[in-house]
Design an enzyme around this catalytic site. Structure first.
Site: not given
Lengths: 443, 404
Positions: A145, A304
């Protein structure tokens, strides 16, 4: 009749000539990729794993190891221009720590290196938060990522505690398995990357994917998203479908234990003896651990994050394979280098891709998997409606609750009213709500 | 407790890391007495590994003779045990030297192992201008510290040198150039060149000569003679009545090679090179071995690390033949310069002879020195500064006469 397999001969002739006296497991790696940054990534991982192989494994990590880095700058002139840019930089953060983490996650360094270097990583359709770029290793075992420099800073902040948590839970967690963290500089542009173990299978296709937070505000896949080949559905979509993940009581219990440890704060930090309390109900619970809460995500004020859920439909996969075989027979003279009509995505390895040693041995039936490779896989229980395999783990754990979040909290309260479930709460509330939601979707 | 398990795990981890793959090399720590040596080891290791990922081209291109690879390492709190934290390593013309290694019958992995398994050793030998020498731990290769002017000269001659090697199929008495590097440690730049050792990696040399074919100032100084293995020169050779006893066939082959070599050097206007001669005395070596075994028996377990053969505990290079060689015997694919004495020689000997120090170009500096020496010794005296053509002729003639 077309064939792309022409480049094999000169390369292998030179390889045998150069290497004739020694058996060395790896092949010649050219680091060929569609983009310079991927070549640099391959080169970099190859280099850093090789460097580490010449650094003895210490008995234990030291505080300095969490602040360390290795940096290398390459400047070639009229040399090795085929596949690599002439100038680039590669930095690895905390090499010793990540080596230790790889070991704790039972990933052999050579295998890690092979997965990332034998063939170029592939672009992935999926987009994380802020449209971060995702790649997967060619064998689909690892995900790479692209992150921001703030994420790097956050990783450094949590790394010691994360490592400690992994030590204590013996690598048995739903948290992302962080395996390496790098900074690449190509053409003066810096790119930060984090490598984690793929949540999904390297073999079994995922037919449906969800990103769940336990929030209901703005938690629905957009039309644009739904148009994709494998859309990322969200909480509302999941609820609207009336979906349940049917994993059975034992799996559910085991899963929720890990989840709790991963996300919640607990006032108590007690621990039964270090020896395991064996649960005699089933194999799945043989590692039922004491409720020793490691105070992780919530205590670190992280929020989150999502539960990424992938569903493999066994019957559908069998059908797809039969379709592929049929297509393969029709087009038997066409070799486009990918093998007979293999689908993109994670359905098995293309026949001509270099085999990772971990692939060898054991032929898997439909819906079968090797739990040491597909570590997040859970089979649906026997009396489930559909025969499925679920892949579930936590992702995106690098957002810290800070002033920015506090501001957004205030803004959203104004917009939706105080009672509405809004996605911006404090970390403790977030973790509670997250856990509650996940418990409800399992059966 | 958990900690014991993790310690066991980390100790087991090295085998765990490598258990699925057979990799011939051991863990290399690049440990050395001097950071510069660690960097050489690291650099050669890196360069050979990089090259293993670059396809061998069908033929070399002009660009390959101008190419280089450069790498700069900056570590922070990592790998500090044996390596400096900051260093640079540059390899000149990597593809050219890889090709040369191949033409000289040197496998890249073996080259790598020789230079990296254990630290190179300091050598007492001093080149022109007191250049520093090291040998690889297995004594197959010599690493010479050279100047940036030498590096420039190498670049000037490299294409023609390579062509010459192609044409003579690697069969030459010229230095076998195998790699050229620049190391930067602590801000200091050091240039190094690796060549095949003229002498044997196994058989000891008890007497050494550096011959140019000149007679002016060609005698070992007293300081030199005090060394363990002094480098004697032309005058010493003549005064000692030293002879090289090799049979007709060997002499013919040797002189043929030498003739071509010096022609090449003269064409490139190179001069001031020497013939390095090393003599191995078979009987004397046997005697020394017996003595050192006695010493070992007396001082059980203490090895004196002398030059006879490889120290017992050094990792062997895969090229070492499995069967032990008898006294005075050698493997001609490793000790490529070795020539046995003929049957009528008074003593059983092995000679090692090759050309060294070929990077001096005849230029303005030499022209100036020529003028100065003519004044000092008179026009008829043999002075060491002549032009390359004259030098090569004189050199060749001298060598011809010393071979009986």
């Amino acid at each position: 009749m077309s064939s792309n397999c022409t480049s094999a001969a000169p390369v292998s002739a030179s390889k045998t000539k150069t290497k004739k006296k020694h058996f060395i497991g790896q092949k010649v790696k050219l680091f060929r990729a569609s983009e310079p940054i991927l070549s640099v990534l391959m080169w970099g991982v190859n280099h850093t794993v090789n460097e580490l192989s010449n650094v003895p494994v210490p008995v234990m990590l030291m505080p300095d190891d969490f602040k360390a880095y290795s940096k290398i700058k390459v400047d070639n002139h009229l040399f090795n221009k085929e596949n690599l840019p002439s100038r680039f930089k590669f930095k690895e953060y905390c090499p010793m720590v990540f080596r230790n983490l790889r070991e704790r996650f039972c990933i052999d360094d050579q295998d890690y290196q092979n997965s990332l270097t034998r063939s170029a990583p592939l672009n992935s359709d999926s987009q994380g938060r802020f449209g971060n770029r995702f790649l997967s290793s060619y064998d689909h075992r690892f995900v790479i990522k692209t992150v921001s420099s703030e994420d790097i800073a956050e990783m450094h902040n949590i790394l010691k505690k994360y490592h400690q948590f992994i030590v204590e839970c013996h690598g048995n967690t739903l948290l992302p398995q962080f395996l390496g963290m790098y900074r690449l500089t190509v053409d003066g542009v810096e790119t930060y990357m984090v490598v984690t173990r793929n949540v999904f299978s390297h073999r079994l296709t995922v037919h449906r994917k969800y990103d769940l937070k336990g929030s209901t505000v703005s938690r629905e896949a957009s039309d644009k998203e739904k148009a994709k080949e494998l859309p990322t559905f969200k909480d509302n979509d999941f609820l609207n479908e009336g979906h349940k993940l049917q994993i059975g009581d034992d799996n559910k219990k085991y899963f929720l234990e890990k989840l709790k440890r991963d996300v919640e704060v607990s006032v108590e930090t007690f621990c039964l003896t270090d020896s395991v309390v064996l649960c005699l109900l089933s194999e799945a619970l043989s590692c039922f651990l004491c409720v020793r809460v490691c105070q992780f995500l919530a205590t670190l004020k992280i929020m989150d994050y999502s539960l990424l859920v992938g569903i493999h439909d066994v019957e559908r996969a069998e059908q797809e394979e039969m379709d592929v075989d049929a297509v393969g027979e029709e087009e038997e003279y066409e070799n486009d280098g990918m093998g007979g009509g293999v689908l993109t995505g994670s359905f098995g390895t293309p026949p001509d891709s270099p085999g990772n040693p971990l692939n060898c041995g054991g032929f898997f039936g439909p819906g079968e998997f090797d739990p040491s490779v597909d570590v997040y896989a859970i089979k649906s229980h026997d009396s489930a409606v559909k025969k499925e395999v679920y892949f579930m783990a936590i992702i995106d754990i690098l957002t810290h609750y800070d002033a920015k979040k506090k501001a957004a909290h205030a803004a959203k309260t104004v917009k939706h009213g105080a009672g509405a479930e809004i996605s911006t709460v404090n970390p403790e509330q977030y973790s509670k709500r997250f856990y509650e939601f996940m418990s409800n979707i399992l059966s | 407790m958990a900690s014991a398990a993790s310690i066991a795990a980390s100790i087991a981890s090295k085998t765990k890391t490598k258990k699925k793959h057979f990799v011939a090399q051991k863990v290399k720590l690049f440990r050395a007495s001097d950071p510069l040596l660690s960097v050489v080891m690291w650099g050669v290791n890196h360069s050979i590994n990089e090259l293993s990922h670059v396809q061998i081209p069908i033929m070399l291109m002009p660009d390959d003779f101008k190419a280089y690879s450069k790498i700069k390492v900056d570590n922070h709190l990592f790998n500090k045990e044996n390596m400096p934290s900051h260093f640079k390593f540059k390899e000149y013309c990597p593809l050219v030297f890889r090709n040369l290694r191949e033409r000289f019958g040197i496998d890249d992995q073996d080259f790598l192992n020789s230079l990296t398994r254990s630290a190179p050793l300091n050598s007492e030998a001093q080149g022109r201008s007191g250049a520093r020498f090291h040998t690889s731990y297995d004594k197959r290769y010599v690493i010479k510290t050279i100047s940036s002017e030498d590096v420039a000269e190498m670049h000037n001659i490299l294409k023609k040198y390579h062509q010459f090697i192609v044409e003579c199929h690697g069969n030459t008495l010229l230095p076998q150039f195998l790699g050229m590097y620049r190391l930067t440690v602590d801000g200091d730049e050091t240039y190094m060149i690796v060549t095949r050792n003229v002498f044997s990696h196994r058989l000891s040399v008890y007497k050494k000569y550096d011959l140019k074919g000149s007679t002016v100032a060609r005698e070992a100084s007293d300081k030199e003679k005090a060394k363990e293995l002094p480098t004697y020169k032309d005058n010493d050779f003549i005064n000692d009545g030293q002879k090289i006893h090799i049979d007709g066939e060997n002499k013919k082959m040797f002189l043929e090679k030498l003739r071509k070599d010096v022609e090449f050097l003269a064409q490139l206007k190179l001069m001031d090179y020497s013939l390095l001669v090393g003599i191995h005395d078979v009987e004397r070596a046997e005697q020394e071995e017996v003595e050192s075994e006695d010493n070992e028996a007396e001082e059980e377990g203490e090895s004196d690390g002398g030059g006879i053969g490889t120290p017992p505990d050094s990792p062997s290079n895969t090229l070492d033949s499995n069967k032990p060689l008898s006294p005075g015997e050698f493997d001609p694919t490793i000790d490529v310069y070795a020539i046995k004495s003929n049957e009528t020689a008074p003593r059983k000997e092995v000679y090692f002879m090759a050309v060294i120090d070929i990077l001096q170009h005849y230029d303005a500096k030499k022209k100036a020195a020529h003028a100065a020496k003519t004044v000092k010794h008179g026009a008829g005296a043999e002075i060491s500064t002549v032009n390359p053509e004259q030098y090569s002729k004189r050199f060749y003639d001298f060598i011809t006469t010393i071979l009986s």
